[in-house]
Design an enzyme around this catalytic site. Sequence first.
Site, mmCIF file in Angstrom:
data_model
loop_
_atom_site.group_PDB
_atom_site.id
_atom_site.type_symbol
_atom_site.label_atom_id
_atom_site.label_comp_id
_atom_site.label_asym_id
_atom_site.label_seq_id
_atom_site.Cartn_x
_atom_site.Cartn_y
_atom_site.Cartn_z
ATOM 1 N N SER A 1 8.457 -3.291 -1.481
ATOM 2 C CA SER A 1 8.427 -1.855 -1.817
ATOM 3 C C SER A 1 7.415 -1.139 -0.947
ATOM 4 O O SER A 1 6.292 -1.616 -0.773
ATOM 5 C CB SER A 1 8.019 -1.666 -3.279
ATOM 6 O OG SER A 1 8.958 -2.293 -4.109
ATOM 7 N N ARG B 1 -1.414 -2.932 -8.743
ATOM 8 C CA ARG B 1 -1.454 -3.246 -7.291
ATOM 9 C C ARG B 1 -2.838 -3.009 -6.695
ATOM 10 O O ARG B 1 -2.983 -2.579 -5.548
ATOM 11 C CB ARG B 1 -0.413 -2.429 -6.506
ATOM 12 C CG ARG B 1 0.994 -2.697 -6.885
ATOM 13 C CD ARG B 1 1.456 -4.122 -6.543
ATOM 14 N NE ARG B 1 2.795 -4.315 -7.057
ATOM 15 C CZ ARG B 1 3.055 -4.767 -8.295
ATOM 16 N NH1 ARG B 1 2.073 -5.132 -9.112
ATOM 17 N NH2 ARG B 1 4.298 -4.902 -8.709
ATOM 18 N N GLU C 1 2.152 1.295 -1.006
ATOM 19 C CA GLU C 1 1.824 -0.060 -1.470
ATOM 20 C C GLU C 1 1.591 -0.943 -0.241
ATOM 21 O O GLU C 1 0.725 -1.819 -0.226
ATOM 22 C CB GLU C 1 2.975 -0.610 -2.326
ATOM 23 C CG GLU C 1 2.730 -2.013 -2.839
ATOM 24 C CD GLU C 1 3.717 -2.437 -3.920
ATOM 25 O OE1 GLU C 1 4.257 -1.570 -4.640
ATOM 26 O OE2 GLU C 1 3.948 -3.654 -4.046
HETATM 27 C C1 LIG Z 1 10.942 -9.465 0.251
HETATM 28 C C2 LIG Z 1 9.625 -9.040 -0.329
HETATM 29 C C3 LIG Z 1 9.516 -8.862 -1.705
HETATM 30 C C4 LIG Z 1 8.288 -8.491 -2.282
HETATM 31 N N1 LIG Z 1 8.212 -8.315 -3.651
HETATM 32 C C5 LIG Z 1 7.015 -8.018 -4.204
HETATM 33 C C6 LIG Z 1 6.895 -7.876 -5.639
HETATM 34 O O1 LIG Z 1 7.867 -8.002 -6.401
HETATM 35 N N2 LIG Z 1 5.669 -7.596 -6.149
HETATM 36 C C7 LIG Z 1 4.575 -7.440 -5.364
HETATM 37 O O2 LIG Z 1 3.477 -7.204 -5.899
HETATM 38 N N3 LIG Z 1 4.657 -7.555 -4.014
HETATM 39 C C8 LIG Z 1 5.849 -7.834 -3.421
HETATM 40 N N4 LIG Z 1 5.943 -7.945 -2.051
HETATM 41 C C9 LIG Z 1 4.757 -7.760 -1.209
HETATM 42 C C10 LIG Z 1 4.024 -9.080 -0.872
HETATM 43 O O3 LIG Z 1 4.845 -10.191 -1.093
HETATM 44 C C11 LIG Z 1 2.753 -9.223 -1.698
HETATM 45 O O4 LIG Z 1 1.912 -8.115 -1.485
HETATM 46 C C12 LIG Z 1 2.013 -10.515 -1.378
HETATM 47 O O5 LIG Z 1 1.068 -10.742 -2.376
HETATM 48 C C13 LIG Z 1 1.352 -10.475 0.005
HETATM 49 O O6 LIG Z 1 0.761 -11.743 0.260
HETATM 50 P P1 LIG Z 1 0.390 -12.180 1.750
HETATM 51 O O7 LIG Z 1 -0.236 -13.490 1.708
HETATM 52 O O8 LIG Z 1 1.582 -12.028 2.626
HETATM 53 O O9 LIG Z 1 -0.719 -11.073 2.117
HETATM 54 P P2 LIG Z 1 -0.858 -10.296 3.489
HETATM 55 O O10 LIG Z 1 0.273 -9.335 3.617
HETATM 56 O O11 LIG Z 1 -1.099 -11.215 4.613
HETATM 57 O O12 LIG Z 1 -2.200 -9.486 3.212
HETATM 58 C C14 LIG Z 1 -2.243 -8.471 2.238
HETATM 59 C C15 LIG Z 1 -3.702 -8.022 2.064
HETATM 60 O O13 LIG Z 1 -4.434 -9.078 1.454
HETATM 61 C C16 LIG Z 1 -5.610 -9.346 2.193
HETATM 62 N N5 LIG Z 1 -5.884 -10.780 2.046
HETATM 63 C C17 LIG Z 1 -5.040 -11.809 2.276
HETATM 64 N N6 LIG Z 1 -5.649 -12.977 2.012
HETATM 65 C C18 LIG Z 1 -6.903 -12.689 1.610
HETATM 66 C C19 LIG Z 1 -8.013 -13.483 1.200
HETATM 67 N N7 LIG Z 1 -7.965 -14.823 1.163
HETATM 68 N N8 LIG Z 1 -9.154 -12.843 0.828
HETATM 69 C C20 LIG Z 1 -9.222 -11.487 0.875
HETATM 70 N N9 LIG Z 1 -8.216 -10.688 1.259
HETATM 71 C C21 LIG Z 1 -7.057 -11.278 1.621
HETATM 72 C C22 LIG Z 1 -5.272 -8.953 3.634
HETATM 73 O O14 LIG Z 1 -6.422 -8.627 4.384
HETATM 74 C C23 LIG Z 1 -4.399 -7.732 3.409
HETATM 75 O O15 LIG Z 1 -5.195 -6.578 3.286
HETATM 76 C C24 LIG Z 1 7.159 -8.294 -1.450
HETATM 77 C C25 LIG Z 1 7.271 -8.463 -0.057
HETATM 78 C C26 LIG Z 1 8.497 -8.817 0.503
HETATM 79 C C27 LIG Z 1 8.595 -9.008 1.988
#
Ligand SMILES: Cc1cc2nc3c(=O)[nH]c(=O)nc-3n(C[C@H](O)[C@H](O)[C@H](O)COP(=O)(O)OP(=O)(O)OC[C@H]3O[C@@H](n4cnc5c(N)ncnc54)[C@H](O)[C@@H]3O)c2cc1C
Length: 312
Positions: A229, A178, A304
């Site tokens: 999580s 992560r 996380e």
């Molecule tokens: C129902 C559910 C299930 C999930 N299951 C998992 C799982 O099994 N495994 C897992 O790893 N995660 C899981 N997650 C967490 C989440 O889905 C991941 O962390 C996902 O990758 C977040 O993507 P996002 O686009 O929403 O990022 P955001 O939440 O919008 O941003 C996360 C971080 O990334 C940075 N960021 C975003 N885009 C960029 C970019 N282009 N350049 C630089 N930095 C950037 C942001 O500044 C922020 O700090 C889950 C979440 C939910 C709600």
Amino acid sequence: MNEQAAEFARAYERETGRSPRRDEPMNRHASFRIGGPADLYIETASPSELKAAVGLARAAGVRHRVIGGGFNLLFDDDGYRGLIIRNSARGLAFRTASETIEAASAAAVDDLTGKAAALGWGGLEFLAGIPGTLGGAIYGNAGAFGRAMCDVLAEARLLTPEGGEIRVGPESLEFAYRHSRLKKSADILLSASLRLAPAPPDRIRAAMDENVALRSRRHPPRATAYPGSFFKNPILPDGCKQAAGFLLEQTGVRGLRVGGASVFQGHCNFIINDAGATARDVLGLAAEMKRRVLEKYGIVLEEEVIFVPASA
Ligand SMILES: Cc1cc2nc3c(=O)[nH]c(=O)nc-3n(C[C@H](O)[C@H](O)[C@H](O)COP(=O)(O)OP(=O)(O)OC[C@H]3O[C@@H](n4cnc5c(N)ncnc54)[C@H](O)[C@@H]3O)c2cc1C
């Protein structure tokens, strides 16, 4: 709004003819549905728009953050002093000769997995059911079932803090559980290519369906406001991962509540917003969960979910 934000707003209006939104409620942009107003908010629709907006923000000296789907974020109750850039740069292309898919950083992960499966490209099955964009997934090295983005990334195109563009391989992103280098650098992911392997579409689809079914047994119902999580699984001195959910369960936190936030009855590593929670409620509940695990096991749980404070 401070002078730097006002300077950004003027420059952005001059360059694009559009005005940033003011006082945008961040609870609309996070799956936790928590967060007060951001001073300024814009959405960028292509990697070049994203690059231009970040360039203007840096030139104006305004505090800023690029977000994807908001599926891993806890915004502050006081919102965000500065500029939130919601990256909406989508688009993807399959490169048959190199067996890769090249995608813009806001490509939705479920779009990547769905289209790859339909065309008979495997390798991304572990991502089925993980919400968010490619940018968020690479930033946090998202993963499940023993695989993560570090296993499939071929190349990333980054916007550097100096405003240049570089292409780097996975080794330069210092991936760990992560974690990626993007968490400590100011680089922004513009696009990336992922390695694929040809496989029959029905086999890929079956593996994805199985993963989604396994997840739905563990996770809260779909409409629940939560960010996945809450804590990482701690890595013990022998190198093995211990499930944070198990440790938490042993401390009796199931159903524990602070204000509008509670520990999900079905799995102790999920904090859900089931009654109009504030960030303060969530942080209070998380602190109590950490305290109990530290007291019982001597283990410090690490978040996380990413807390975005209102000011630096
Ligand atoms: C129902 C559910 C299930 C999930 N299951 C998992 C799982 O099994 N495994 C897992 O790893 N995660 C899981 N997650 C967490 C989440 O889905 C991941 O962390 C996902 O990758 C977040 O993507 P996002 O686009 O929403 O990022 P955001 O939440 O919008 O941003 C996360 C971080 O990334 C940075 N960021 C975003 N885009 C960029 C970019 N282009 N350049 C630089 N930095 C950037 C942001 O500044 C922020 O700090 C889950 C979440 C939910 C709600």
